[in-house]
Design a protein around this motif. Structure first.
Motif, PDB file in Angstrom:
ATOM      1  N   THR B  98       0.830  -1.201   0.000  1.00  0.00           N
ATOM      2  CA  THR B  98       0.000   0.000   0.000  1.00  0.00           C
ATOM      3  C   THR B  98       0.869   1.257   0.000  1.00  0.00           C
ATOM      4  O   THR B  98       0.606   2.202  -0.747  1.00  0.00           O
ATOM      5  CB  THR B  98      -0.903   0.014   1.245  1.00  0.00           C
ATOM      6  OG1 THR B  98      -1.553  -1.237   1.328  1.00  0.00           O
ATOM      7  CG2 THR B  98      -1.929   1.111   1.170  1.00  0.00           C
ATOM      8  N   VAL B  99       1.907   1.250   0.841  1.00  0.00           N
ATOM      9  CA  VAL B  99       2.773   2.425   0.923  1.00  0.00           C
ATOM     10  C   VAL B  99       3.452   2.658  -0.426  1.00  0.00           C
ATOM     11  O   VAL B  99       3.449   3.777  -0.960  1.00  0.00           O
ATOM     12  CB  VAL B  99       3.813   2.242   2.054  1.00  0.00           C
ATOM     13  CG1 VAL B  99       4.870   3.327   1.986  1.00  0.00           C
ATOM     14  CG2 VAL B  99       3.120   2.253   3.399  1.00  0.00           C
ATOM     15  N   GLY B 100       4.001   1.594  -1.013  1.00  0.00           N
ATOM     16  CA  GLY B 100       4.671   1.729  -2.304  1.00  0.00           C
ATOM     17  C   GLY B 100       3.717   2.208  -3.386  1.00  0.00           C
ATOM     18  O   GLY B 100       4.023   3.135  -4.153  1.00  0.00           O
ATOM     19  N   PHE B 101       2.550   1.595  -3.421  1.00  0.00           N
ATOM     20  CA  PHE B 101       1.556   1.939  -4.433  1.00  0.00           C
ATOM     21  C   PHE B 101       1.110   3.390  -4.274  1.00  0.00           C
ATOM     22  O   PHE B 101       1.051   4.147  -5.256  1.00  0.00           O
ATOM     23  CB  PHE B 101       0.362   0.990  -4.298  1.00  0.00           C
ATOM     24  CG  PHE B 101      -0.744   1.236  -5.283  1.00  0.00           C
ATOM     25  CD1 PHE B 101      -0.553   0.991  -6.634  1.00  0.00           C
ATOM     26  CD2 PHE B 101      -1.975   1.704  -4.861  1.00  0.00           C
ATOM     27  CE1 PHE B 101      -1.568   1.218  -7.546  1.00  0.00           C
ATOM     28  CE2 PHE B 101      -3.003   1.931  -5.773  1.00  0.00           C
ATOM     29  CZ  PHE B 101      -2.789   1.689  -7.109  1.00  0.00           C
ATOM     30  N   ALA B 102       0.836   3.805  -3.024  1.00  0.00           N
ATOM     31  CA  ALA B 102       0.375   5.175  -2.794  1.00  0.00           C
ATOM     32  C   ALA B 102       1.471   6.164  -3.177  1.00  0.00           C
ATOM     33  O   ALA B 102       1.197   7.185  -3.821  1.00  0.00           O
ATOM     34  CB  ALA B 102      -0.031   5.354  -1.329  1.00  0.00           C
ATOM     35  N   ALA B 103       2.729   5.860  -2.810  1.00  0.00           N
ATOM     36  CA  ALA B 103       3.820   6.778  -3.122  1.00  0.00           C
ATOM     37  C   ALA B 103       3.939   6.954  -4.638  1.00  0.00           C
ATOM     38  O   ALA B 103       4.049   8.081  -5.142  1.00  0.00           O
ATOM     39  CB  ALA B 103       5.126   6.243  -2.550  1.00  0.00           C
ATOM     40  N   ALA B 104       3.887   5.844  -5.381  1.00  0.00           N
ATOM     41  CA  ALA B 104       3.995   5.928  -6.841  1.00  0.00           C
ATOM     42  C   ALA B 104       2.835   6.732  -7.414  1.00  0.00           C
ATOM     43  O   ALA B 104       3.017   7.573  -8.301  1.00  0.00           O
ATOM     44  CB  ALA B 104       4.023   4.524  -7.436  1.00  0.00           C
ATOM     45  N   CYS B 105       1.629   6.479  -6.887  1.00  0.00           N
ATOM     46  CA  CYS B 105       0.451   7.195  -7.405  1.00  0.00           C
ATOM     47  C   CYS B 105       0.553   8.693  -7.115  1.00  0.00           C
ATOM     48  O   CYS B 105       0.220   9.516  -7.964  1.00  0.00           O
ATOM     49  CB  CYS B 105      -0.829   6.658  -6.777  1.00  0.00           C
ATOM     50  SG  CYS B 105      -1.323   5.091  -7.459  1.00  0.00           S
ATOM     51  N   LEU B 110       1.041  14.027  -9.205  1.00  0.00           N
ATOM     52  CA  LEU B 110       1.599  15.372  -9.139  1.00  0.00           C
ATOM     53  C   LEU B 110       2.314  15.732 -10.438  1.00  0.00           C
ATOM     54  O   LEU B 110       2.153  16.837 -10.963  1.00  0.00           O
ATOM     55  CB  LEU B 110       2.574  15.475  -7.977  1.00  0.00           C
ATOM     56  CG  LEU B 110       1.929  15.761  -6.634  1.00  0.00           C
ATOM     57  CD1 LEU B 110       2.981  15.781  -5.563  1.00  0.00           C
ATOM     58  CD2 LEU B 110       1.188  17.085  -6.682  1.00  0.00           C
ATOM     59  N   ALA B 111       3.097  14.787 -10.948  1.00  0.00           N
ATOM     60  CA  ALA B 111       3.848  15.067 -12.172  1.00  0.00           C
ATOM     61  C   ALA B 111       2.883  15.360 -13.319  1.00  0.00           C
ATOM     62  O   ALA B 111       3.010  16.379 -14.012  1.00  0.00           O
ATOM     63  CB  ALA B 111       4.740  13.885 -12.512  1.00  0.00           C
ATOM     64  N   VAL B 112       1.886  14.488 -13.485  1.00  0.00           N
ATOM     65  CA  VAL B 112       0.934  14.678 -14.581  1.00  0.00           C
ATOM     66  C   VAL B 112       0.135  15.961 -14.369  1.00  0.00           C
ATOM     67  O   VAL B 112      -0.004  16.789 -15.286  1.00  0.00           O
ATOM     68  CB  VAL B 112      -0.011  13.455 -14.689  1.00  0.00           C
ATOM     69  CG1 VAL B 112      -1.114  13.713 -15.698  1.00  0.00           C
ATOM     70  CG2 VAL B 112       0.769  12.222 -15.065  1.00  0.00           C
ATOM     71  N   GLY B 113      -0.375  16.156 -13.139  1.00  0.00           N
ATOM     72  CA  GLY B 113      -1.201  17.324 -12.848  1.00  0.00           C
ATOM     73  C   GLY B 113      -0.429  18.619 -13.062  1.00  0.00           C
ATOM     74  O   GLY B 113      -0.925  19.562 -13.703  1.00  0.00           O
ATOM     75  N   ALA B 114       0.825  18.687 -12.555  1.00  0.00           N
ATOM     76  CA  ALA B 114       1.615  19.900 -12.673  1.00  0.00           C
ATOM     77  C   ALA B 114       1.969  20.162 -14.138  1.00  0.00           C
ATOM     78  O   ALA B 114       1.854  21.292 -14.630  1.00  0.00           O
ATOM     79  CB  ALA B 114       2.871  19.797 -11.825  1.00  0.00           C
ATOM     80  N   ALA B 115       2.374  19.115 -14.848  1.00  0.00           N
ATOM     81  CA  ALA B 115       2.753  19.289 -16.249  1.00  0.00           C
ATOM     82  C   ALA B 115       1.574  19.829 -17.048  1.00  0.00           C
ATOM     83  O   ALA B 115       1.715  20.771 -17.836  1.00  0.00           O
ATOM     84  CB  ALA B 115       3.226  17.962 -16.830  1.00  0.00           C
TER      85      ALA B 115
END
Lengths: 431, 317
Positions: B98-105, B110-115
């Motif tokens: 869960t931690v890994g999945f949430a961190a990746a998401c 953020l990257a997609v939204g900011a771009a």
């Protein structure tokens, strides 16, 4: 003023927290007890993908009932199957808004009994002429701790559907032993790589269980009233190995079949993507609606001994009466009417539901050749999951699918996976 | 008494009250903020504190369906539910996933939204509308519908993606990581519009002159993004990061729908789905509440750490 108001507010809040907060909500225990003979009788039945024919039969039964009981109205509600457990829990927790007569899945029975929700129907059924027509297997499937809590209303059993055109083309005959079944499955896959030989899935518990039962194994064994897991016994392991060996590239590759559910298997067979599948009598309409229409036939699922039938899971629904009902006699009368031979036959005509009364089934067998393999399967003896409230937990936690999928994907050996499942099953059945 | 506080306590009329009365009034003034909090408390206490209190209470009880409907007495079991959980190897592996999945998401969202937010400030009117509309549609789609449509697209036998790529029969949800990637893409698709819209509003609020001045000084777009835009929208970034962490840590619908309740042999379970499957669907309300408490504590710690790190960074919130 402000200060006093605020103080009062704070006091109310604190008091609310203290009073309401001391204990979690538990339903008031009331014994029902009242036996009114007028008013509204509330009935919960399951909704169906195509409800109209079912509703017509029920409406007729309601009309017959209200004609005999002039001062009673019957309010029928159709519950979505997916949300049934929330609705039932709600009904147990709040007796005031609960129904009187209910339809429920036969595997849900022990959970509802443990929740204290269902009334004992032993006396009602014993005093009912048609009740004697219920087979002992079926009565047992609704009996826990020696008390009968439901009247089996209809049955669903699974058998082997196969494609007649594929079998004819490849010169195959309907299998009569497990060995022949496996051979036929591989032959179909080899000759027609775009078809699965026998569509089986890692999430299809009720296709795997007949293999376990046929090998002499079981989910759990009873000693007295205690259950212990038997899924890791040598017999059970043999059955599980036979089933999981079918989820191999030479029949149904793990890539595609590891996460197949029963519903997906129906789709695959109906759309013409499988040579064989283990489907129920209740799946006939779905198959008829697909590409496989007119090109299939059904035989009982064969066991390991040539000519034998692998025991099928006796799925089906019961009718019951809620413990807190205020119209006990009326509820029993309406239940007996719905479960009578007349309405069981009508329900078969409308929905294809197999009657639970032996005489009704015998009559049907004479006039409906499609039903023969299913009735033969019932006659050969059906089996059931542990009649214990823990079964609901085993089912919710996907213990058996997880076990099958671990074996199929190579994450665990049959021994490891069955031992793991056995631990979970014993724990669930210990409570 | 310092001059400053005397000045603060000085009534406007200029009439000096008697010393005793002044003290009372001063005390009242100091209390005023507390009174002003009462309306908020009246809403927050019943809505948040009470459920959390109940959650905590349930987590130390043996509380199953039989207890809810009054069939069996409720029993206090202390920390048994927590011990069961901590001793369960599956819980730890699910927590890690869960931690890994949430961190990746979170990173991807953020990257997609900011771009796309930056892109939105650069493109002309109609492409901008089209992009906003597409993002709003993704945002407006209910999670369950979106997940189901994604599964149609990626269906092994009949899906559009496999037909276009010529991968007939390839099951995207067979491999653990391929499944997480697919579900992650759906999660990002659902949550990037919020990030995009928030950051877009933030970027728009930056005075044009500053960017112009930077451009005149010879700063590249890249440099002015990192040295002007990011510092100026920092408070907004904090909000979207915390929101995203909380959303993605608690992801349920996408996993539940797209992996059929946790994937093959439960390899794609996340904590929320695990809590539902192990506890709530199985009527183990006590154990489920314990999982809920653990999740809440983890999120609380993450949020506090993040807020602290930001304060250290200088920018007050």
């Amino acid at each position: 003023m402000n200060v006093r108001l605020a103080k009062a507010l704070a006091a109310v809040l604190v008091a609310g927290l203290l009073v309401g907060g001391c204990a979690p909500a538990t339903a008031p225990s009331s014994g029902g007890g009242d036996d009114k003979t007028t008013g509204t009788l509330r009935v919960w039945l399951f909704d169906e993908p195509n409800r109209a024919p079912k509703q017509r039969v029920i409406d007729e039964a309601v009309a017959e009932f209200t004609a005999a009981h002039r001062e009673v109205t019957v309010d029928v509600q159709y519950l979505a199957v997916q949300t049934r457990s929330e609705r039932f829990r709600g009904a147990f927790n709040d007796p005031a808004s609960a129904p009187d007569v209910v339809e429920f899945g036969n595997t849900d029975l022990p959970e509802y009994v443990a929740a204290g929700g269902l009334a004992d129907l032993g006396a009602d059924v014993d005093g009912w002429a048609e009740g004697k027509d219920l087979g002992p297997d079926l009565r047992a499937s609704a009996t826990t701790d020696g008390k009968l809590y439901g009247v089996p209303w209809y049955l669903g059993v699974r058998a082997l559907y196969y494609r007649t055109d594929v079998f004819a083309e490849l010169g195959l005959t309907p299998p009569t032993s497990q060995e022949q079944l496996v051979a036929a499955a591989r032959k179909i896959r080899a000759a027609k790589p775009d078809l699965f030989g026998l569509a089986v899935g890692g999430k299809y518990t009720f296709a795997a269980l007949p293999f376990v039962w046929d090998a002499g194994g079981d989910i759990a064994a009873t000693s007295g009233d205690r259950y212990t897991a038997a899924i890791n016994s040598p017999q059970s392991r043999a059955g599980i190995k036979a089933y999981t060996d079918l989820i191999k590239p030479d029949n149904c590759p793990p890539q595609q079949c590891a996460d197949l559910t029963g519903g997906k298997t129906v789709e695959l067979f109906a759309s013409g993507k499988a040579g064989m599948a283990i489907l129920g009598n209740f799946n006939r309409t779905a198959v008829e609606a697909g590409a496989a229409k007119g090109k299939y036939a059904v035989v009982p699922l064969p066991g390991t001994t040539p000519g034998s039938i692998a025991p099928a899971f006796a799925g089906g629904n019961n009718l019951g009466i809620m413990k807190n009902t205020q119209r006990r006699t009326l509820a029993a009368d309406f239940l007996k009417l719905l479960a009578s031979k007349k309405y069981q036959q009508q329900m078969y005509d409308a929905m294809g539901n197999l009657p639970t009364l032996t005489s009704a089934r015998t009559e049907l067998a004479g006039k409906e050749p499609f039903l023969r393999p299913f009735l033969d399967t019932i006659a050969a003896g059906t089996r059931f999951v542990p009649l214990h409230p823990g079964w609901g937990k085993i089912d919710a936690q996907a213990v058996i699918p997880t076990m099958l999928e671990k074996i199929v994907t190579g994450q665990a050996t049959v021994e490891q996976a069955t031992d793991e499942a056995a631990t979970a099953i014993t724990a669930a059945l210990a409570q | 008494m310092s001059t400053a506080s005397t000045a603060l306590a000085e009534p406007r009329s200029g009439v000096r009250p008697a010393p005793a009365g002044r003290r009372t009034r001063l005390r009242m003034r100091r209390r005023t903020p507390l009174w002003l909090l009462i309306p908020a408390a009246a809403v927050l206490l019943p809505l948040f504190v009470y459920p959390i209190y109940q959650l905590g209470l349930l987590s130390v009880l043996d509380f199953r369906q039989a207890q809810v409907s009054g069939g069996q007495p409720t029993r206090f079991v202390g920390l048994d539910n927590y011990l069961t959980l901590l001793r369960d190897g599956k819980f730890w592996s699910v927590l890690l996933a869960t931690v890994g999945f949430a961190a990746a998401c979170v990173a991807a969202t953020l990257a997609v939204g900011a771009a796309l937010a930056v892109l939105l400030t650069r493109v002309s009117r109609w492409p901008g509308y089209a992009l906003s509309l597409a993002a709003m549609a993704a945002w407006a789609a209910p999670a369950i519908t979106g997940s189901t449509v994604w599964m149609f697209l990626f269906d092994a036998n009949l899906g559009l993606v496999n037909q276009v790529l010529g991968l007939d029969g390839h099951n995207w949800t067979y491999d653990r990581y391929s499944t997480f990637a697919l579900v992650g893409a759906a999660v990002v698709w659902h949550s990037f519009p919020f990030v995009m819209v928030t950051l877009y509003a933030g970027i728009r609020a930056i005075p044009e002159q500053m960017l112009e001045a930077a451009a005149l000084d010879g700063a590249s777009h890249w440099r002015s993004f990192w040295q002007i835009v990011v510092p100026m929208i920092r408070p907004l970034l904090v909000i979207v990061v915390i929101q995203s962490i909380i959303w993605d840590f608690k992801v349920f619908t996408q996993i539940y729908v797209m992996t059929g309740g946790g994937g093959i042999a439960g390899q794609n379970l996340t904590l929320n789905v695990y809590a539902y499957q192990q506890a709530f669907a199985a009527s183990e309300y006590g154990l489920g509440s314990a999982i809920g408490v653990v999740m809440m504590l983890i999120l609380l710690v993450v949020t506090l750490l993040y807020l602290r790190a930001l304060r250290r960074g200088g920018e007050p919130l």
